[in-house]
Design an enzyme around this catalytic site. Structure first.
Site, short mmCIF file in Angstrom:
data_model
loop_
_atom_site.label_atom_id
_atom_site.label_comp_id
_atom_site.label_asym_id
_atom_site.label_seq_id
_atom_site.Cartn_x
_atom_site.Cartn_y
_atom_site.Cartn_z
N ASP A 155 0.82 -1.21 0.00
CA ASP A 155 0.00 0.00 0.00
C ASP A 155 0.86 1.26 0.00
O ASP A 155 1.93 1.31 0.62
CB ASP A 155 -0.90 -0.02 1.24
CG ASP A 155 -1.80 1.18 1.34
OD1 ASP A 155 -2.66 1.33 0.46
OD2 ASP A 155 -1.63 1.97 2.28
N GLU A 191 1.21 -0.56 -5.10
CA GLU A 191 0.24 0.50 -5.37
C GLU A 191 1.05 1.79 -5.43
O GLU A 191 1.39 2.37 -4.41
CB GLU A 191 -0.81 0.59 -4.26
CG GLU A 191 -1.91 1.58 -4.61
CD GLU A 191 -2.39 2.42 -3.44
OE1 GLU A 191 -3.40 3.11 -3.59
OE2 GLU A 191 -1.75 2.38 -2.37
#
Length: 785
Positions: free
Chosen positions: A466, A517
């Protein structure tokens, strides 16, 4: 407390290292030795210093009042050098027996019961510390304390050798312990004594700034004075073996800061926690789940996931069907995946987090699956079932930042430890969180080992990392920032960490995939670390997502003016290895669902959805879709409620789900849709410039040259007798038409297929005329393929 008769006093216990003075017997962890590793740290410390881990032989024989008081109050950094058993010296300097000391405040009488049954009376020295001696060598014993009419018998934690060995300490100090979770935290084990072994729990924690550390929990009525830990070395590893502590015991660490304040903290490496809003750690039982996914793991190790089919169903486990446990989720999710045909499921973070609306992205228990859904073995069961059913499992992982909750990692030992001390480097203003100190090798070790933990202990097939962009740039969302040593904005320490995490994960677990990401144009995200890249296998294509969502939101009447937004992603489609995400972030916080993003009436919205998904599955890259969007849920997702499952009973919405199922069936069975995802040879344009009709047409190819022709009509007009070039003569048949009546469409198309003629077009010798439905995709392939 427990009261037991003398006849039941256990005999399976062993000696404490006693500060390394005259210790015999006992076993250390891997790489350990018989000497207490604390010797080298504190040998020159002044007398009566509670921060010392050891005493000299003379001091061990006659500890000062200050030492006794520090031990009694649980603020001594080396309580084993006072408590436990020590050699008794004769006036001539030789050994003449063994001294035993124990902390039993308020007791009326204290006795040490040896393994032979012999009883050694202990006399009160001061501050609740008792002492006695016998003429023999070190032995196993328990402490019997009388409080009025009550007799309390307990094994003595302070007569055991350290459970953390020298090799472990070295690797921890170097930041190179790839199985950190096997050493730190709480581990139920049999630990050797002088005569036999004792069962209990070994506790260990890293807290270099703490003056003292204690274990508090249900097993000591949260009285830390009973279980003060010893500091093993200058790296700040603290350790204590507590006999009779079993799985399920609830605990925390209590740390004395350099400023003199006691703070209570959850275990950073706990493998199980209380269910939020409770915040304590739980002693986890050794894994008992028997894996049945051997065949999956064997095939995984022999497969390159980057060039294999991967269509991903992303879900939030807590709100997919609220109330289901890990085990119940397996029973409900697998049949649903069977219907839809995805190859992988991606769980939003499953690590423990205190705040539900963070969706798991503000982690406090990096080594603990959230207790909201069950135990660690329950999660193993879910993943095992998914593997046996043929589904890969990806999990979101959050190494970029962590919350400031007082019970967790923030200011863990009273000072910046896991986070960087400079707020310009150590705080993330967007989320009100701390940023890990990637420049500290031991912090990097905590995170790299954590990645390996999920891959190893839970057979996770991939980690989606993330917020990588927030890690890469020192000025990310900051007005004040500190340049790197070259004056640039790149976070060199974070880059080195990501390279280490990716390289180590791929080395240790062949067949897994690391996914970034990452929302910027940072060069080399999916380039190997050996070539200077970050080393990820895949990267989320945020540009594709943003451009195409913006394009599809336009009324079809105006799409011809925005054709460049539709085609721009092909300019950089092979600059990295991509996932094409329609993720949770796009259907929450006022952004609306995929259904509401589409223009037009209800029928047109669903037609646009079917078209968009066909384009997503046809575009180079691995498609990912968030839960609820597969059946066109109109309402925006929220973690506090489940999906609108009743829509699956409505034929138009069921048609969207059937479209996904048909796409996935074609995807799995057609190498042209995935084999050359990351190679420009996998795509050949038919016509990318028909902006007037809002049409795209291209071929997807596999390594053998077999192809699928794809035509996408983003207008709301039926295009009859639309002519395209094709690479092969003969009859081509529809393998997909998103306007199929069974999918909720109007039924316009080419049910009998199309036949080419030797009329050159679009760079091909053959061409064909076909009917392209409005707001629809048509896929064709040769009838004989």
């Amino acid at each position: 407390m427990r009261a037991i008769p003398d006849a039941l006093v256990p005999s399976a216990v062993g000696p404490d290292a006693a500060g390394g003075v005259g210790a015999t017997g006992g076993g250390a962890a891997t790489g350990g030795s018989a000497a207490d590793p604390g010797d080298a740290v504190a040998a020159s410390a002044p007398q009566a210093d509670p921060d010392r881990t050891t005493l000299t032989a003379a001091e061990a024989a006659h500890p000062s009042d200050d030492e006794l008081l520090a031990v009694a109050e649980g603020r001594h950094s080396g309580p084993h050098s006072v408590l436990g058993q020590h050699p008794r010296t004769s006036p001539g300097g030789g050994r003449s027996g063994t001294v035993i000391r124990a902390r039993r405040p308020l007791a009326d009488a204290v006795t040490a019961v040896l393994s032979s049954g012999a009883r050694v009376r202990l006399d009160h020295l001061a501050h609740g510390i008792w002492e006695g001696a016998h003429d023999g060598e070190f032995d196993d014993y328990v402490i019997e304390a009388r409080y009025g009419d009550h007799i309390d018998v307990r094994d003595d934690p302070y007569r055991f050798m350290p459970t953390v060995g020298d090799l472990d300490l070295y690797l921890l100090g170097e930041g190179r312990h790839e199985r950190l979770w096997d050493v730190l935290g709480a581990h139920v084990r049999e630990h050797a004594g002088t005569v036999g072994t004792s069962r209990g729990t070994a506790f260990a924690v890293w807290a270099p700034h703490a003056r003292a550390v204690r274990v508090i929990g249900t097993f000591n009525e949260w009285d830390g004075g009973r279980h003060a830990m010893r500091r093993l070395n200058g790296q700040g590893i603290w350790e204590l073996f507590i006999p009779d502590v079993e799985p399920g015991a609830v605990y925390k660490f209590q740390l004395l800061t350099r400023e003199g304040a006691w703070i209570d903290k959850a275990d950073p490496v706990a493998q199980r926690t209380e269910r939020p809003p409770h915040t304590a750690s739980i002693v986890s039982a050794p894994p008992a789940h028997e894996w049945g996914d051997d065949e999956w793991m064997r095939r995984r190790a022999e497969t390159d996931p980057h060039t294999a089919p991967m269509s991903v169903y992303e879900l939030h486990a807590l709100s997919w069907r609220p109330g289901l446990s890990y085990r119940e989720l397996a029973d409900a999710l697998i049949p649903y995946l069977d219907d839809l045909g995805f190859t992988h499921v991606e769980f939003m973070p499953l690590a423990e987090h205190p705040y539900g609306p963070s969706w798991g992205y503000q982690v406090t228990g990096y080594y603990a699956p959230t207790a909201r859904l069950g135990t660690p073995d329950d999660l193993r069961y879910l993943i095992d079932r998914l593997h046996q059913a043929g589904y890969g499992v990806i999990m979101d992982w959050v190494p970029g930042h962590f919350p400031k909750d007082a019970f967790a990692l923030g200011r863990f030992d009273g000072e910046a430890l896991y986070e960087h001390g400079d707020p310009r480097l150590g705080e993330q203003p967007d989320w009100g969180t701390y940023v890990f100190n990637f420049g500290d090798s031991r912090v990097r070790n905590f995170l790299v080992a954590n990645a390996l933990y999920w891959l190893d202990e839970f057979h996770i097939d991939g980690l989606r990392v993330d917020a990588v962009a927030s890690m890469l740039y020192l000025d990310y969302s900051r007005t004040e920032w500190v340049p790197n040593i070259h004056g640039g904005r790149e976070n060199l320490e974070a880059i080195a960490f990501l390279q280490e995490a990716c390289a180590t994960a791929y080395r240790e677990h062949p067949g897994i995939v690391m996914i970034a990401e990452e929302s910027t144009s940072f060069d080399g995200v999916t380039r190997p670390t050996s070539a200077g890249g970050l080393g990820f296998g895949l990267k989320w294509n945020m540009g594709w997502m943003n451009d195409n969502l913006r394009y599809i939101a336009n009324d079809p009447l105006y799409r011809s003016y925005h054709h460049g937004e539709l085609t721009f992603s092909f300019v950089y489609a092979w600059s990295e290895q991509y996932v094409l995400p329609i993720s949770h972030d796009e259907v929450v916080h006022g952004k609306g669902s995929m259904f509401t993003k589409m223009p037009g009436d209800h029928w047109q919205k669903l037609a646009n959805l079917r078209l968009f998904y066909a384009y997503q599955w046809g575009h180079p890259g691995k498609p990912l879709l968030y839960m609820g969007q597969e059946f066109g849920q109109p309402s925006e997702w929220g973690e506090e409620r489940g999906l609108d499952w009743w829509l699956m009973d409505q034929p138009p919405h069921r048609g969207v789900a059937s479209t996904i199922a048909r796409l996935n069936a074609l995807y799995r069975s057609t190498p042209a849709l995935w084999e050359l995802d990351h190679d420009p040879a996998g795509l050949q344009w038919i016509n990318g410039g028909d902006a007037g009709n809002s049409v795209l047409a291209f071929l997807r190819r596999d390594a053998q040259g077999d192809s699928v022709a794809m035509v996408f009509n983003f207008s709301n007009q039926v295009l009859r007798d639309y002519r395209i070039g094709l690479p092969r003569a003969g009859r081509w048949v529809e393998v997909l038409n998103t306007d199929d009546a069974e999918l909720g469409g109007s039924g316009v198309g080419n049910p009998d297929g199309v036949r080419t003629a030797p009329e050159p077009l679009d760079g091909f010798d053959q061409s064909a005329h076909l009917t392209v439905p409005p707001l629809a995709a048509v896929w064709l392939r040769p009838a004989d393929s």
